[in-house]
Write a protein that holds these residues in place. Structure first.
Motif, PDB file in Angstrom:
ATOM      1  N   LEU A   2       2.715 -23.303  14.931  1.00 28.42           N
ATOM      2  CA  LEU A   2       3.396 -23.521  16.065  1.00 28.42           C
ATOM      3  C   LEU A   2       2.432 -24.002  17.177  1.00 28.42           C
ATOM      4  CD1 LEU A   2       5.121 -20.295  15.881  1.00 28.42           C
ATOM      5  CD2 LEU A   2       5.990 -22.050  15.326  1.00 28.42           C
ATOM      6  N   SER A  82       7.084 -22.266  21.021  1.00 26.84           N
ATOM      7  CA  SER A  82       7.632 -21.900  19.507  1.00 26.84           C
ATOM      8  C   SER A  82       8.078 -22.974  18.643  1.00 26.84           C
ATOM      9  CB  SER A  82       8.729 -21.026  19.557  1.00 26.84           C
ATOM     10  OG  SER A  82       9.875 -21.454  20.471  1.00 26.84           O
ATOM     11  N   THR A  84       7.394 -26.188  16.262  1.00 24.43           N
ATOM     12  CA  THR A  84       6.404 -26.577  15.433  1.00 24.43           C
ATOM     13  C   THR A  84       5.580 -27.900  15.993  1.00 24.43           C
ATOM     14  OG1 THR A  84       7.838 -28.020  14.133  1.00 24.43           O
ATOM     15  CG2 THR A  84       7.737 -25.774  13.490  1.00 24.43           C
TER      16      THR A  84
END
Length: 134
Positions: A2, A82, A84
């Motif tokens: 993340l 949050s 990726t």
């Protein structure tokens, strides 16, 4: 992985009236390639990068006279912690930029750069063992 794990939590925030020299000095001292520009009068957050400063210098502009607001990108794509790193890399590739400001509840909490993403994807460098004579 993340964005929160890859980002730099060192957020250099400057005002729109900072000169480019002041911005460059602060960026150099913090060893960062971008500064978040907070301009409440213009309604938000922008980014000033080392490339913006370099372009100004290349045009022969005076870094002591040029203000950050004149060189700030205000049409910014923001990441969230949050996301990726793949999402961040895709946004950078699509937009043609190297830094993303990371917002959490509309507050800058970090910056993720192409370099940060490369560090996540590249295998750790192996340091060769030093031969110590007996």
């Amino acid at each position: 992985m993340l964005v929160r794990e890859a980002m730099s939590s060192v957020v250099l925030t400057i005002g729109p009236a900072h000169t480019l020299r002041q911005a460059a000095t602060l960026m150099s001292a913090r060893r960062v390639g971008a500064a978040v520009v907070h301009d409440p009068d213009a309604g938000g957050i922008g980014i000033l990068t080392e490339r913006d400063i370099l372009n100004s210098l290349g045009r022969g502009q005076d870094p002591d006279a040029e203000r950050a607001h004149a060189h700030t990108t205000t049409d910014v794509v923001f990441a969230t912690p949050s996301w990726t790193v793949e999402e961040a890399a895709g946004a950078m590739a699509h937009g043609g930029f190297r830094h993303l400001i990371v917002l959490d509840r509309d507050e800058p909490v970090g910056v993720v750069s192409v370099r940060d993403i490369i560090r996540c994807w590249a295998p750790a460098r192996q340091v060769p063992a030093q031969h110590v004579p007996a």
